[in-house]
Write a protein that holds these residues in place. Structure first.
Motif, mmCIF file in Angstrom:
data_model
loop_
_atom_site.group_PDB
_atom_site.id
_atom_site.type_symbol
_atom_site.label_atom_id
_atom_site.label_comp_id
_atom_site.label_asym_id
_atom_site.label_seq_id
_atom_site.Cartn_x
_atom_site.Cartn_y
_atom_site.Cartn_z
ATOM 1 N N GLU A 74 59.788 53.762 -70.910
ATOM 2 C CA GLU A 74 60.568 53.977 -69.733
ATOM 3 C C GLU A 74 60.817 55.328 -69.293
ATOM 4 O O GLU A 74 61.042 55.991 -70.093
ATOM 5 N N ASP A 76 67.394 57.629 -66.834
ATOM 6 C CA ASP A 76 66.994 56.350 -67.454
ATOM 7 C C ASP A 76 65.715 56.637 -68.171
ATOM 8 O O ASP A 76 64.582 56.613 -67.346
ATOM 9 N N THR A 77 65.514 56.179 -69.520
ATOM 10 C CA THR A 77 64.362 56.582 -70.150
ATOM 11 C C THR A 77 64.393 55.726 -71.519
ATOM 12 O O THR A 77 65.632 55.448 -72.035
ATOM 13 N N THR A 98 70.450 55.672 -70.563
ATOM 14 C CA THR A 98 70.999 56.196 -69.463
ATOM 15 C C THR A 98 72.185 56.729 -69.434
ATOM 16 O O THR A 98 73.150 56.242 -69.683
ATOM 17 N N ASP A 121 66.770 52.597 -75.397
ATOM 18 C CA ASP A 121 66.996 52.559 -73.860
ATOM 19 C C ASP A 121 68.247 53.475 -73.464
ATOM 20 O O ASP A 121 69.401 53.045 -74.055
ATOM 21 N N GLU A 129 58.788 50.899 -66.127
ATOM 22 C CA GLU A 129 59.171 50.612 -67.470
ATOM 23 C C GLU A 129 58.792 48.971 -67.979
ATOM 24 O O GLU A 129 59.609 48.296 -68.247
#
Ligand code: MF3
Ligand code: CO
Ligand code: CO
Length: 268
Positions: free
Chosen positions: A239, A112-113, A103, A101, A208
């Protein structure tokens, strides 16, 4: 609750921050192999964000109320870890599944992914959980358009998870994202159609879902951050950061290495 509507200029900055976050995942993908430690993945991502992208890794020292500062630059959640796994000395081994994850903060804006990775040869069950969770995220994204409700997103995700025999974690949710890491609203990954606030053009939030192969219950580990499934079943999460457009959705956290979209996804 007050949901920020982003201006055209702000949306352009979010596009940049979000694409950069996705490109960190592209960059790290070839390193996700048996024998690498999650700490090494953290260091590589940190250096890429800081030295190559000129970004700030948002998790580093992030301290929401009731939490001690997060000590690393990414989250690495392995197998039964649901989210917020803290990178360390543990080596990944063939058969593990791991969520990375990312960000980024670029020019004051957050992208954010996260993606799932199968390390070496993962089991059919683990690969199916990764795939269905990916589809759950996209089922949620497909509900994004002006006039729809947040409950429509949650419902679509919950239905796809449960029809496939999985459960949805309740304690963590998607969130508005922008000049702050976590903004209103809370985007639940379960719910009833037609409930919750209406979506409006210019909103940007994450979807997410955390999906467990077993029961939905979780507990937190002693490190103050890591969350695991109570029954030790596998858990997966994907996400994206998503913009509500006039006609539907725009996924901001896409890049050349993003996995292909599920076949059921049709343009907004
Ligand atoms: N990136 C996570 C999210 O999707 C939040 C991580 S907070 C941290 O919202 F401090 F653990 F990094
Ligand atoms: Co998020
Ligand atoms: Co995230």
């Amino acid at each position: 609750m007050s949901i920020v509507i982003k201006t055209t200029q702000e949306i352009e900055k979010m596009r940049v921050a979000c694409r950069l976050a996705s490109e960190v995942l592209d960059y790290i993908t070839p390193f996700v192999q048996p024998g690498v430690t999650t700490g090494e993945l953290d260091r590589l991502c940190h250096d890429y964000m800081v030295n190559v992208q000129d970004c700030i890794p948002a998790p580093l020292n992030y301290a929401p109320p009731g939490h001690k500062p997060y000590p690393k630059s990414i989250c690495t959640s392995v197998n039964h870890q649901v989210c917020h796994g803290v990178p360390g000395d543990k080596k990944l081994k063939s058969g593990d599944i791991v969520n990375l994850d990312i960000t980024t903060i670029k020019d004051g804006w957050h992208g954010d992914t996260s993606r799932m990775f199968a390390v070496g040869e993962a089991s059919i069950q683990a690969k199916r959980l990764n795939l269905i969770t990916y589809e759950c995220m996209w089922k949620g994204i497909m509900q994004v358009r002006p006039g729809h409700h947040f409950g429509d997103i949650g419902h679509a995700i919950q239905k796809h998870a449960e029809v496939n025999g999985y459960s949805v974690v309740r304690e963590f949710c998607g969130h508005g994202v922008g000049s702050k890491f976590h903004e209103d609203p809370q985007v639940l990954h379960y719910g009833k159609p037609g409930t919750g606030e209406r979506l409006e053009p210019g909103m940007i939030f994450t979807i997410e879902p955390m999906i467990n192969a077993g029961k939905k219950d979780i507990r937190s580990l002693g490190d103050g951050w890591s969350i695991v499934t109570k029954d030790h079943s596998l858990s997966a999460q994907w996400e994206h950061s998503v913009l509500v457009t006039e006609t539907g959705w725009e996924v901001l956290t896409l890049s050349s290495g993003s996995p292909p979209l599920p076949a059921f996804v049709t343009p907004a």
